[in-house]
Design an enzyme around this catalytic site. Structure first.
Site, PDB file in Angstrom:
ATOM      1  N   CYS A 190      -4.440  70.020 -39.933  1.00 31.60           N
ATOM      2  CA  CYS A 190      -4.088  71.289 -39.658  1.00 31.60           C
ATOM      3  C   CYS A 190      -2.620  71.521 -39.430  1.00 31.60           C
ATOM      4  CB  CYS A 190      -5.110  71.813 -38.523  1.00 31.60           C
ATOM      5  SG  CYS A 190      -5.189  73.534 -38.420  1.00 31.60           S
ATOM      6  N   HIS A 224     -10.318  70.288 -40.842  1.00 29.38           N
ATOM      7  CA  HIS A 224     -10.610  69.398 -39.773  1.00 29.38           C
ATOM      8  C   HIS A 224     -11.611  68.510 -40.154  1.00 29.38           C
ATOM      9  CE1 HIS A 224      -8.074  71.399 -36.468  1.00 29.38           C
ATOM     10  NE2 HIS A 224      -8.370  72.490 -37.234  1.00 29.38           N
ATOM     11  N   GLU A 230     -12.500  65.685 -38.794  1.00 25.57           N
ATOM     12  CA  GLU A 230     -13.136  65.072 -37.650  1.00 25.57           C
ATOM     13  C   GLU A 230     -14.532  65.819 -37.409  1.00 25.57           C
ATOM     14  OE1 GLU A 230     -10.110  68.163 -35.679  1.00 25.57           O
ATOM     15  OE2 GLU A 230     -10.131  66.861 -37.518  1.00 25.57           O
TER      16      GLU A 230
END
Length: 608
Positions: free
Chosen positions: A398, A525, A527
């Site tokens: 990001c 993102h 994750e």
């Protein structure tokens, strides 16, 4: 529908979220379908506007919901996809009640906490519990509900009242309450003290809820004397008192519950004892065995803004752990406050400046996570520059991608005033700009949120190969600024390649530096979708690049058209020694690692 409610007492931060997640894993292993709900008693509508330092990370769901980080624990442990409605807040409940009042739904009655607010809470729970979150049709068998906060908090009282009414309405056999409480051990006498838990249970019973089970957090297993006291004074059978003592990592908790027959107690309360099977946790156990045997280190420098609270980057940490276990490496994370890398710190606090740069230069890879605001941005830019120039594996997420673009424009294109309009609205070289559909007046829920598609425009690149050479991927987003599409051609001519874009081709999603061992930035993102058994491909790439395994990983990925392994259990790629900045090996006994805290052994990682 069967309900398992998890409450907490004595102090906050006992690990109710991990406990609720582990209970879900155990019940799922028994053959039951499980969903989860988190209740947060704060007045915010959602977690979107809350500071990560105060509340931990904002976890983003597929539907764009900005929710409490515990929903990330549920998704990772149970491998499910929740919705924003699986996170109930006081703000959401009161907003729905007030909307009904304004419409006249209450037919002129005086609107009160009881029954209107408590009814709204129960209706919300029962409606959301029926939403399938495991990709199958029909409702789940069990809904695990975690009540945030601690018994005695003023703001949680309407929820406790509502849960008491729910237990009465659904009846015995459909409601199981598990109270997580602290049993401290006083160093002076070395005795486990049960009084705090006794008082907590008394307060819980005074508000209309009676626990069926106790989950006692302690540094060591409860002795029989402590169990007898708790059973006698809390009116809970001794067999229903579970010890959640300290373990090497949180993946052990479901096994801890299983070994103490927690599933049998829950199934008995819910009248499911003859329906469910014995828990099958073979795959879970195999993953733990791999994790516990890791010793070859890999060190990743985390250069961020909120490094004083590790929960601010909880999902990033988990994704690093998932990938490192997959690659058979023991992950060490060096927390580097981005501002400590800046020249101003060199003048004001030279010791902190030297320490930060020493950590950065000693790392095997660099990760710059997402964030907001201009504090520490220059430090992040310097970290990206160091990784680019010294050929250190780099992953920017990001904001991390945006600063990599800014750094490239400044250093390679010679545009020293290149910037983001977030940090300098009047910059003459806006390489990162505000999204046209965003809002500058309202913060909550106004970003580009949730799952979006990214199409690969370059197939022969590392990111495409890591994702199995797919034509597109779906990842979760949370941003309001993006790379200026008008400068893309200039950047690509200079050597920066935008390999992934959105469906319009105007929004940049993935950037790579081709002549670099591993230099990738992503607007999304990754994750948030990483799982213990399904690590994020980009995190696998970072860890693999940091320890000399990337070529083997890319070859397997591109040839098989699937992800390299299945969560670190089935991978048969040979072990490769870790590499320190690409030249020279390191081992677990290297002095450089001797004083470092492994993620597994600290509260920032897997430790429970």
């Amino acid at each position: 529908m069967k309900y398992v409610v998890v409450t907490g007492g004595v102090v906050s931060g006992l690990g109710k979220g991990v406990t609720a997640s582990s209970i879900g894993v155990l019940l799922k292993a028994c053959g039951l379908r499980v969903t989860a709900i988190k209740i947060d008693p704060y007045l915010n509508t959602d977690a979107g506007t809350m500071s990560p330092i105060e509340h931990g990370e904002v976890f983003v769901l597929d539907d764009g919901g900005e929710v409490d980080l515990d929903l990330g624990n549920y998704e990772r442990f149970l491998d499910i996809k929740l919705t924003s409605e699986n996170n109930i807040t006081t703000g959401k409940i009161y907003q729905s009640v007030i909307d009904k009042e304004r419409r006249g739904d209450y037919l002129g009655k005086t609107v009160q906490v009881v029954p209107h607010v408590t009814d709204a809470i129960q209706e919300w729970i029962e409606r959301v519990a029926r939403i399938a979150v495991d990709g199958k049709t029909g409702s789940a068998d069990v809904c695990v509900i975690e009540l945030g906060g601690t018994i005695g908090d003023i703001e949680s009282m309407p929820f406790i009242e509502a849960l008491g009414q729910l237990s009465c309405r659904v009846g015995a056999g459909n409601f199981c309450l598990i109270h997580v409480s602290l049993v401290p051990v006083l160093n002076v006498v070395g005795e486990q003290k049960t009084k705090p838990t006794q008082h907590s249970v008394r307060g819980l019973r005074g508000q209309g809820l009676t626990p069926h089970m106790l989950a006692c957090r302690s540094t060591m297993e409860l002795d029989e004397n402590a169990k007898e006291k708790l059973s006698q004074f809390c009116l809970v059978p001794a067999g229903n008192i579970i010890t959640l003592y300290d373990v090497p990592n949180i993946w052990h908790i479901p096994l801890l519950l299983r070994d103490q027959k927690a599933h049998e107690a829950i199934l008995k309360v819910l009248n499911l004892y003859g329906v469910a099977r014995e828990p099958d946790l073979d795959e879970w156990t195999s993953r733990i065995e791999v994790c516990d045997m890791l010793h070859e280190p890999v060190c990743i420098a985390m250069v961020g803004k909120y490094t004083e609270l590790s929960d601010s980057y909880l999902s990033v940490l988990k994704a690093l752990v998932h990938a490192s276990v997959d690659r058979r490496k023991k992950i060490y994370v060096e927390w580097i406050p981005a501002s400590d890398l800046e020249d101003e710190t060199a003048r004001e606090n030279p010791d902190a400046y030297k320490a930060a740069w020493k950590l950065l230069k000693g790392a095997d890879g660099v990760l710059v996570p997402g964030g907001f605001g201009d504090r520490g941005v220059q430090g992040k830019i310097l970290a990206a520059k160091y990784a680019r120039e010294n050929r250190i594996p780099f992953l920017g997420i990001c904001l991390g991608m945006q600063i990599a673009v800014i750094e490239f424009a400044r250093s390679v294109l010679g545009l020293q005033d290149a910037n983001s309009t977030e940090f300098d609205p009047n910059t003459k070289n806006p390489y990162v700009i505000f999204m046209p559909e965003g809002s500058k007046t309202h913060m909550g829920g106004t970003m580009r949120l949730g799952s979006r598609r990214t199409y690969f425009h370059v197939r022969d690149c590392k990111s495409s190969k890591l994702y199995g050479c797919k034509s597109f991927i779906e990842e979760r987003h949370r941003h309001r600024y993006e790379v200026n599409p008008d400068v893309v051609a200039q950047l690509e001519t200079a050597g920066l390649t935008f390999t992934g874009k959105d469906e319009t081709g105007r929004r940049m999603e993935i950037v790579e530096l081709r002549n670099h061992p591993y230099f990738i930035g992503v607007q999304f993102h990754p994750e948030f979708k990483s799982r213990p058994g399904k690590p994020s491909p980009l995190f696998i790439g970072l860890i693999a690049a940091a320890c000399g395994q990337l070529d083997a990983v890319l070859q397997v990925s591109s040839n098989s058209n699937v992800l390299v392994s299945k969560g670190g259990v089935d991978s048969d790629i040979s072990t490769v020694k870790a590499y320190q900045n690409g030249n020279g090996t390191v081992t677990a006994t290297t002095p450089n690692y001797a004083s470092r805290k492994c993620v597994y052994g600290s509260c920032s990682g897997l430790h429970y």
